[in-house]
Scaffold this motif. Structure first.
Motif, PDB file in Angstrom:
ATOM      1  N   VAL A  33      40.421   4.634  17.051  1.00  0.00           N
ATOM      2  CA  VAL A  33      40.056   3.987  18.293  1.00  0.00           C
ATOM      3  C   VAL A  33      39.302   4.826  19.110  1.00  0.00           C
ATOM      4  CG1 VAL A  33      41.167   2.655  20.238  1.00  0.00           C
ATOM      5  CG2 VAL A  33      42.298   2.796  17.818  1.00  0.00           C
ATOM      6  N   VAL A  34      38.270   4.393  19.659  1.00  0.00           N
ATOM      7  CA  VAL A  34      37.466   4.821  20.566  1.00  0.00           C
ATOM      8  C   VAL A  34      37.701   4.096  21.885  1.00  0.00           C
ATOM      9  CG1 VAL A  34      35.223   5.868  21.145  1.00  0.00           C
ATOM     10  CG2 VAL A  34      35.978   5.621  18.915  1.00  0.00           C
ATOM     11  N   GLY A  35      38.396   4.667  23.001  1.00  0.00           N
ATOM     12  CA  GLY A  35      38.717   4.083  24.269  1.00  0.00           C
ATOM     13  C   GLY A  35      37.570   3.834  24.982  1.00  0.00           C
ATOM     14  N   GLU A  36      37.944   2.903  25.881  1.00  0.00           N
ATOM     15  CA  GLU A  36      36.755   2.768  27.127  1.00  0.00           C
ATOM     16  C   GLU A  36      36.487   3.941  27.703  1.00  0.00           C
ATOM     17  OE1 GLU A  36      35.909  -0.470  30.686  1.00  0.00           O
ATOM     18  OE2 GLU A  36      37.731  -0.419  29.773  1.00  0.00           O
ATOM     19  N   ASN A  37      35.260   4.431  27.952  1.00  0.00           N
ATOM     20  CA  ASN A  37      34.625   5.502  28.608  1.00  0.00           C
ATOM     21  C   ASN A  37      34.724   6.726  27.775  1.00  0.00           C
ATOM     22  OD1 ASN A  37      33.946   4.278  31.009  1.00  0.00           O
ATOM     23  ND2 ASN A  37      36.233   4.212  31.738  1.00  0.00           N
ATOM     24  N   GLY A  81      37.030  11.084  27.715  1.00  0.00           N
ATOM     25  CA  GLY A  81      36.421  12.354  27.686  1.00  0.00           C
ATOM     26  C   GLY A  81      35.760  12.250  26.152  1.00  0.00           C
ATOM     27  N   GLY A  82      35.638  13.200  25.397  1.00  0.00           N
ATOM     28  CA  GLY A  82      34.996  13.257  24.240  1.00  0.00           C
ATOM     29  C   GLY A  82      35.433  13.997  22.958  1.00  0.00           C
ATOM     30  N   LEU A  83      35.002  13.485  21.920  1.00  0.00           N
ATOM     31  CA  LEU A  83      35.619  14.525  20.594  1.00  0.00           C
ATOM     32  C   LEU A  83      34.184  14.501  19.737  1.00  0.00           C
ATOM     33  CD1 LEU A  83      37.655  15.222  18.360  1.00  0.00           C
ATOM     34  CD2 LEU A  83      37.565  12.826  17.830  1.00  0.00           C
ATOM     35  N   THR A  84      34.133  15.769  19.466  1.00  0.00           N
ATOM     36  CA  THR A  84      32.889  16.117  18.692  1.00  0.00           C
ATOM     37  C   THR A  84      33.210  16.662  17.130  1.00  0.00           C
ATOM     38  OG1 THR A  84      31.818  17.063  20.696  1.00  0.00           O
ATOM     39  CG2 THR A  84      30.710  17.750  18.586  1.00  0.00           C
ATOM     40  N   ILE A  85      32.744  15.941  16.106  1.00  0.00           N
ATOM     41  CA  ILE A  85      32.777  16.277  14.980  1.00  0.00           C
ATOM     42  C   ILE A  85      31.690  16.365  14.164  1.00  0.00           C
ATOM     43  CG2 ILE A  85      35.244  15.177  14.691  1.00  0.00           C
ATOM     44  CD1 ILE A  85      34.349  12.780  13.916  1.00  0.00           C
ATOM     45  N   SER A  86      31.718  17.147  12.988  1.00  0.00           N
ATOM     46  CA  SER A  86      30.402  17.519  12.361  1.00  0.00           C
ATOM     47  C   SER A  86      30.039  15.891  11.213  1.00  0.00           C
ATOM     48  CB  SER A  86      30.334  18.658  11.479  1.00  0.00           C
ATOM     49  OG  SER A  86      31.490  18.483  10.722  1.00  0.00           O
ATOM     50  N   ASN A  87      31.160  15.520  10.454  1.00  0.00           N
ATOM     51  CA  ASN A  87      30.989  14.431   9.704  1.00  0.00           C
ATOM     52  C   ASN A  87      32.294  13.525   9.954  1.00  0.00           C
ATOM     53  OD1 ASN A  87      28.567  15.477   8.123  1.00  0.00           O
ATOM     54  ND2 ASN A  87      29.910  17.063   7.334  1.00  0.00           N
ATOM     55  N   LEU A  88      32.174  12.277   9.956  1.00  0.00           N
ATOM     56  CA  LEU A  88      33.027  11.300  10.179  1.00  0.00           C
ATOM     57  C   LEU A  88      33.410  10.493   8.904  1.00  0.00           C
ATOM     58  CD1 LEU A  88      35.125   9.679  12.003  1.00  0.00           C
ATOM     59  CD2 LEU A  88      33.062   8.151  12.528  1.00  0.00           C
ATOM     60  N   ALA A  92      32.856   9.624  21.028  1.00  0.00           N
ATOM     61  CA  ALA A  92      33.075  10.251  19.770  1.00  0.00           C
ATOM     62  C   ALA A  92      31.748  11.028  19.044  1.00  0.00           C
ATOM     63  CB  ALA A  92      33.794   9.505  18.663  1.00  0.00           C
ATOM     64  N   SER A  93      31.460  12.003  19.215  1.00  0.00           N
ATOM     65  CA  SER A  93      30.150  12.523  18.961  1.00  0.00           C
ATOM     66  C   SER A  93      30.107  12.977  17.354  1.00  0.00           C
ATOM     67  CB  SER A  93      29.404  13.804  20.065  1.00  0.00           C
ATOM     68  OG  SER A  93      28.584  14.136  19.564  1.00  0.00           O
ATOM     69  N   VAL A  94      29.235  12.564  16.735  1.00  0.00           N
ATOM     70  CA  VAL A  94      29.260  12.853  15.276  1.00  0.00           C
ATOM     71  C   VAL A  94      28.058  13.634  15.006  1.00  0.00           C
ATOM     72  CG1 VAL A  94      29.272  11.939  12.987  1.00  0.00           C
ATOM     73  CG2 VAL A  94      30.777  10.766  14.789  1.00  0.00           C
ATOM     74  N   SER A  95      27.893  14.909  14.472  1.00  0.00           N
ATOM     75  CA  SER A  95      26.539  15.415  14.458  1.00  0.00           C
ATOM     76  C   SER A  95      26.056  15.466  12.849  1.00  0.00           C
ATOM     77  CB  SER A  95      26.639  17.195  14.701  1.00  0.00           C
ATOM     78  OG  SER A  95      27.827  17.683  13.774  1.00  0.00           O
ATOM     79  N   GLY A  96      26.659  14.799  12.068  1.00  0.00           N
ATOM     80  CA  GLY A  96      26.287  14.239  10.792  1.00  0.00           C
ATOM     81  C   GLY A  96      26.455  13.050  10.082  1.00  0.00           C
ATOM     82  N   PRO A  97      26.525  12.641   8.989  1.00  0.00           N
ATOM     83  CA  PRO A  97      26.635  11.369   8.427  1.00  0.00           C
ATOM     84  C   PRO A  97      28.053  10.931   8.667  1.00  0.00           C
ATOM     85  CG  PRO A  97      26.576  12.716   6.518  1.00  0.00           C
ATOM     86  CD  PRO A  97      26.126  13.719   7.801  1.00  0.00           C
ATOM     87  N   ALA A  98      28.382   9.518   8.763  1.00  0.00           N
ATOM     88  CA  ALA A  98      29.653   8.972   8.785  1.00  0.00           C
ATOM     89  C   ALA A  98      30.136   7.989   7.903  1.00  0.00           C
ATOM     90  CB  ALA A  98      29.610   8.580  10.202  1.00  0.00           C
ATOM     91  N   SER A  99      31.305   7.739   7.469  1.00  0.00           N
ATOM     92  CA  SER A  99      31.582   6.723   6.558  1.00  0.00           C
ATOM     93  C   SER A  99      32.840   5.996   7.047  1.00  0.00           C
ATOM     94  CB  SER A  99      31.838   7.040   5.124  1.00  0.00           C
ATOM     95  OG  SER A  99      32.614   8.161   4.861  1.00  0.00           O
ATOM     96  N   ASN A 100      33.328   4.948   6.796  1.00  0.00           N
ATOM     97  CA  ASN A 100      34.455   4.188   7.235  1.00  0.00           C
ATOM     98  C   ASN A 100      34.661   3.220   6.278  1.00  0.00           C
ATOM     99  OD1 ASN A 100      36.430   3.284   8.944  1.00  0.00           O
ATOM    100  ND2 ASN A 100      35.375   1.312   8.985  1.00  0.00           N
ATOM    101  N   THR A 116      32.081   0.669  27.149  1.00  0.00           N
ATOM    102  CA  THR A 116      31.324   2.077  26.915  1.00  0.00           C
ATOM    103  C   THR A 116      31.817   2.824  25.949  1.00  0.00           C
ATOM    104  OG1 THR A 116      32.787   2.922  28.899  1.00  0.00           O
ATOM    105  CG2 THR A 116      30.802   1.998  29.313  1.00  0.00           C
ATOM    106  N   ALA A 117      32.966   2.288  25.097  1.00  0.00           N
ATOM    107  CA  ALA A 117      33.269   3.011  23.910  1.00  0.00           C
ATOM    108  C   ALA A 117      32.209   3.456  22.946  1.00  0.00           C
ATOM    109  CB  ALA A 117      34.300   2.564  23.172  1.00  0.00           C
ATOM    110  N   THR A 118      31.816   4.812  22.784  1.00  0.00           N
ATOM    111  CA  THR A 118      30.565   5.066  21.947  1.00  0.00           C
ATOM    112  C   THR A 118      30.780   6.014  20.757  1.00  0.00           C
ATOM    113  OG1 THR A 118      29.431   4.884  23.992  1.00  0.00           O
ATOM    114  CG2 THR A 118      28.295   6.053  22.207  1.00  0.00           C
ATOM    115  N   ILE A 119      30.316   5.624  19.734  1.00  0.00           N
ATOM    116  CA  ILE A 119      30.401   6.697  18.633  1.00  0.00           C
ATOM    117  C   ILE A 119      28.665   7.254  18.630  1.00  0.00           C
ATOM    118  CG2 ILE A 119      30.434   7.267  15.950  1.00  0.00           C
ATOM    119  CD1 ILE A 119      32.506   5.018  15.938  1.00  0.00           C
ATOM    120  N   TYR A 120      28.558   8.296  19.012  1.00  0.00           N
ATOM    121  CA  TYR A 120      27.258   8.915  19.124  1.00  0.00           C
ATOM    122  C   TYR A 120      26.705   9.846  18.163  1.00  0.00           C
ATOM    123  CZ  TYR A 120      23.379  11.379  21.644  1.00  0.00           C
ATOM    124  OH  TYR A 120      22.260  12.039  21.749  1.00  0.00           O
ATOM    125  N   ASN A 121      25.529   9.625  17.716  1.00  0.00           N
ATOM    126  CA  ASN A 121      24.882  10.565  16.981  1.00  0.00           C
ATOM    127  C   ASN A 121      23.152  10.535  17.290  1.00  0.00           C
ATOM    128  OD1 ASN A 121      22.995  10.764  14.324  1.00  0.00           O
ATOM    129  ND2 ASN A 121      24.955  11.658  13.683  1.00  0.00           N
TER     130      ASN A 121
END
Length: 135
Positions: free
Chosen positions: A22-26, A6-13, A29-37, A47-52
């Protein structure tokens, strides 16, 4: 934190030092702002995706590895590592800069736009057969 399906939606990562995302296969993780790790991000399937969709950048001072897609530009800072491990592929839908380490350990790393490597601190290392597109 693990996103298995499925999915997870967050404003800033903001993945802090000592943290694991961990972003699993299929999974998406939808990020609507900037991200830092500053911790560890593991993409756990092709198909594991961090999407912006906003053109934001992910700033990395930790470790990003695994098998999947990040639809952001990359700012890999000193101390940051992008690791393309044997049999895995990481695709960045964007470009960016590298002042840290890009470590090709038999995997594939692809950027859809150019990436600039810092002449003073950026390292690109490879072993075995590796593929890197966009550098």
């Amino acid at each position: 934190m693990t996103v298995n399906s499925g999915g997870l939606t967050i404003s800033n990562l903001f993945n802090q030092a000592g943290s694991l995302l961990v972003v699993g296969e299929n999974a998406l993780a939808s990020v609507s702002g900037p991200a830092s790790n500053a911790g560890e991000i593991k993409l756990d399937g092709g198909t594991a995706t961090i999407y912006n969709s906003g053109g934001y950048t992910i700033t990395n001072t930790g470790l990003i590895h695994g098998d999947g897609i990040i639809t952001m530009n990359l700012n890999n800072q000193s101390g940051g590592e992008i690791r393309a491990e044997d049999g895995n592929a990481i695709k960045f839908n964007g470009g960016g800069s590298n002042s840290g380490k890009i470590n090709l350990q038999g995997g594939t790393l692809q950027f859809t736009s150019p990436i600039t490597n810092s002449a003073t601190t950026g390292q690109i290392e490879g072993r075995r057969q590796s593929t890197c597109r966009g550098l």
